[in-house]
Design a protein around this motif. Structure first.
Motif, PDB file in Angstrom:
ATOM      1  N   PRO A 287       3.734  -1.868  -6.811  1.00 21.73           N
ATOM      2  CA  PRO A 287       3.298  -2.323  -5.489  1.00 21.73           C
ATOM      3  C   PRO A 287       1.943  -3.029  -5.502  1.00 21.73           C
TER       4      PRO A 287
ATOM      5  N   ARG B 243       9.191   0.355  -3.015  1.00 18.89           N
ATOM      6  CA  ARG B 243       7.739   0.304  -2.901  1.00 18.89           C
ATOM      7  C   ARG B 243       7.217  -1.115  -3.169  1.00 18.89           C
TER       8      ARG B 243
ATOM      9  N   PHE C 199       6.454   8.685   3.464  1.00 21.29           N
ATOM     10  CA  PHE C 199       6.945   7.373   3.901  1.00 21.29           C
ATOM     11  C   PHE C 199       7.662   7.454   5.240  1.00 21.29           C
TER      12      PHE C 199
ATOM     13  N   VAL D 178       5.585   2.996  -9.921  1.00 26.17           N
ATOM     14  CA  VAL D 178       5.575   3.324  -8.503  1.00 26.17           C
ATOM     15  C   VAL D 178       4.214   2.995  -7.907  1.00 26.17           C
TER      16      VAL D 178
ATOM     17  N   SER E  57      12.019   3.690   1.453  1.00 20.32           N
ATOM     18  CA  SER E  57      11.390   4.483   0.398  1.00 20.32           C
ATOM     19  C   SER E  57      11.621   5.971   0.610  1.00 20.32           C
TER      20      SER E  57
ATOM     21  N   SER F 296      10.606  -1.146   4.991  1.00 14.14           N
ATOM     22  CA  SER F 296      10.623  -0.735   3.591  1.00 14.14           C
ATOM     23  C   SER F 296      10.123   0.690   3.409  1.00 14.14           C
ATOM     24  N   ALA F 297       9.208   1.128   4.261  1.00 12.87           N
ATOM     25  CA  ALA F 297       8.752   2.518   4.194  1.00 12.87           C
ATOM     26  C   ALA F 297       9.905   3.464   4.498  1.00 12.87           C
TER      27      ALA F 297
ATOM     28  N   THR G   1      -0.529   3.580   1.389  1.00 12.62           N
ATOM     29  CA  THR G   1       0.563   4.170   0.604  1.00 12.62           C
ATOM     30  C   THR G   1       0.816   3.449  -0.714  1.00 12.62           C
ATOM     31  N   VAL G   2       0.038   2.391  -0.994  1.00 16.53           N
ATOM     32  CA  VAL G   2       0.241   1.655  -2.244  1.00 16.53           C
ATOM     33  C   VAL G   2       0.029   2.570  -3.443  1.00 16.53           C
TER      34      VAL G   2
END
Length: 484
Positions: free
Chosen positions: A52, A103, A165, A48, A90, A86-87, A23-24
């Motif tokens: 990350p 992110r 996310f 965004v 997000s 953190s996901a 997901t980076v």
């Protein structure tokens, strides 16, 4: 009873690493859509993606050292736990600033998975099998973000970016539970003072340069803030090197920087990933803004690169066995040069198959060279510093990725008014080709690692020795001998 076979450990590590880093870059092809949704400019939302990536690299040396001190298993699991939280944050971001912040936080926490997995693989697999194992690791470490770019478009257009996310949370938790059950403990190297000064100076050496590249197209290169940032970065880099030479427990032992089989492969990987990922983020914008592709078609065409990487990565051991690390690295770098020149020729009338060919060539190039260089780095350090080695590689690669993204974006934006939209993209690819030429030079300085057999080679082939080492009981070993 926990299955601690090398293959099981490898699969577990790759699963955890993939759930974090996929997901980076997953929003890279959907920046225009998110820009409209959150009411922010596209240049701001580039962070965004690049934010990350930068955090993933900058935090790496710190968590790499912590893994060496606290145990790689513990740090790996903590990284997965933090990334899942953190996901979830997000998924409920309410603005561009909050999305970027969440992110970056997710990447900072997930950064622990890179050096910890690198260290565990280097410990478990013998040198004779390490290149192949690190081929899979390189494929996931570098390919995860690429897969994110590929699947991001279809997922965002179908489900929306928040759902991505929300879906990451259960996947990361599942990887965490598997890791907690499968991964064995690793030896702890004793309690030492952590080099916080080095960590801060390292962040100051990398971040200002990348922020300046992001601000310069809008503010101008003579803007005081841009100039100040460009001056701060080299000063902090000099300060970092001076600090590391004085502190008793450095974040990155200076002696490794003097070893060509440590410094040159890492430099080569940083430059190569700058061209590779910089072009991969730029290419979706080219396909949408110049060629008129929609998000789904953009994602499908982009699959050529990770598919080629997936095929070439595990086969890299054969290339290294036949050619040696240096020739494999130089061959991959030369192929990246060819790929960037190839991509610079793309225009409105270019057949899709030609675009696919250029992307696939870059994937093959990275699949061949990344494992060879990663294995060379692992051979160049003491076993007690494998986490640091993996973190240093991750940091330089991610800084290179962020630099490549910002550099190519800057070239394209600066040249667009005078050269035109299509030619501005072409010139950005040619700038990446220059970076790739430097990769050939760096790889040319690498020397073949010694193939002299030593006791570490036998560890994974004897269950008792594996259990002893992973439980903290020392197994006789020797530092690899290198031709510096």
């Amino acid at each position: 009873m926990t299955d601690r076979s090398p293959r099981t450990i490898l699969v577990t590590l790759l699963l955890g690493l993939f759930t974090v880093n996929v997901t980076v870059t997953i929003l890279a092809v959907s920046i225009p859509r998110i820009s409209d949704d959150l009411g922010a400019s596209q240049s701001t939302l580039i962070w965004v993606v690049s934010g990350p990536i930068l955090a993933f690299g900058i935090i790496g040396p710190a968590v790499g050292k912590l893994g060496d001190l606290w145990g790689q298993r513990r740090v790996f699991i903590l990284g997965l736990a933090g990334a899942s939280v953190s996901a979830a944050a997000s998924a409920v971001a309410w603005s561009a600033g909050s999305l970027i912040a969440f992110r970056v936080l997710a990447a900072a926490q997930g950064a622990a998975t890179g050096p910890a997995s690198f260290a565990l693989i280097a410990l478990v697999f013998p040198r004779s099998r390490r290149v192949k194992a690190l081929g899979w690791w390189s494929m996931v470490a570098a390919g995860g973000p690429v897969v994110g770019v590929v699947i991001g478009g279809p997922l965002v257009s179908t489900l929306g970016w928040r759902a991505i996310f929300a879906g990451q949370v259960p996947l990361t938790i599942a990887a965490l539970l598997v890791a907690a059950r499968v991964l064995p403990e690793t030896p702890r190297r004793g309690v030492r003072a952590f080099d916080w000064g080095g960590a801060v100076l390292l962040a100051l050496a990398a971040t200002p340069l990348l922020v300046a590249l992001n601000l310069a197209p809008g503010r101008g290169w003579s803007d005081p803030i841009v100039v100040g940032l460009l001056l701060l970065a080299p000063l902090a880099a000099v300060g970092f090197l001076a600090h590391e030479g004085r502190t008793p427990h450095p974040l990155l032992p200076p002696r490794y920087l003097k070893r060509r089989n440590f410094a040159l492969p890492i430099l080569m990987l940083g430059l190569m990933n700058a061209a590779y990922m910089g072009s991969f983020v730029l290419t979706p914008l080219l396909m949408q803004n110049v060629l008129g592709f929609d998000e789904t078609r953009t994602g499908l065409v982009s699959t050529a690169r990770p598919l080629a990487f997936a095929i070439a990565g595990p086969l890299a051991a054969l290339a290294v066995a036949r050619l040696g690390e240096r020739m494999a690295g130089m061959g991959g770098a030369a192929a990246i040069v060819a790929s960037m020149v190839w991509m610079s020729t793309i225009g409105r009338s270019t057949p899709t198959v030609v675009i696919v060919g250029g992307l696939a060539l870059a994937g093959v190039a990275m699949g061949i060279s990344n494992p060879a260089m990663s294995s060379t780095v692992a051979h160049a350090v003491d076993e007690a510093d494998l986490g640091v080695a993996g973190a240093a590689q991750q940091m330089i690669v991610q800084v290179g990725v962020t630099f490549g993204i910002q550099m190519m974006q800057t070239v394209q934006q600066v040249r667009a008014p005078s050269a035109g939209l299509r030619d501005s993209y072409s010139q950005a690819y040619l700038a990446a080709a220059v970076l790739a030429v430097l990769c050939v030079v760096a790889a040319g300085g690498v020397r073949r690692s010694s193939r002299t057999k030593h006791p570490v080679d036998e560890v994974p082939d004897h269950a008792d020795a594996v259990e002893a080492e992973l439980s903290g009981v020392p197994v006789p070993s020797a530092t690899p001998t290198l031709s510096d």
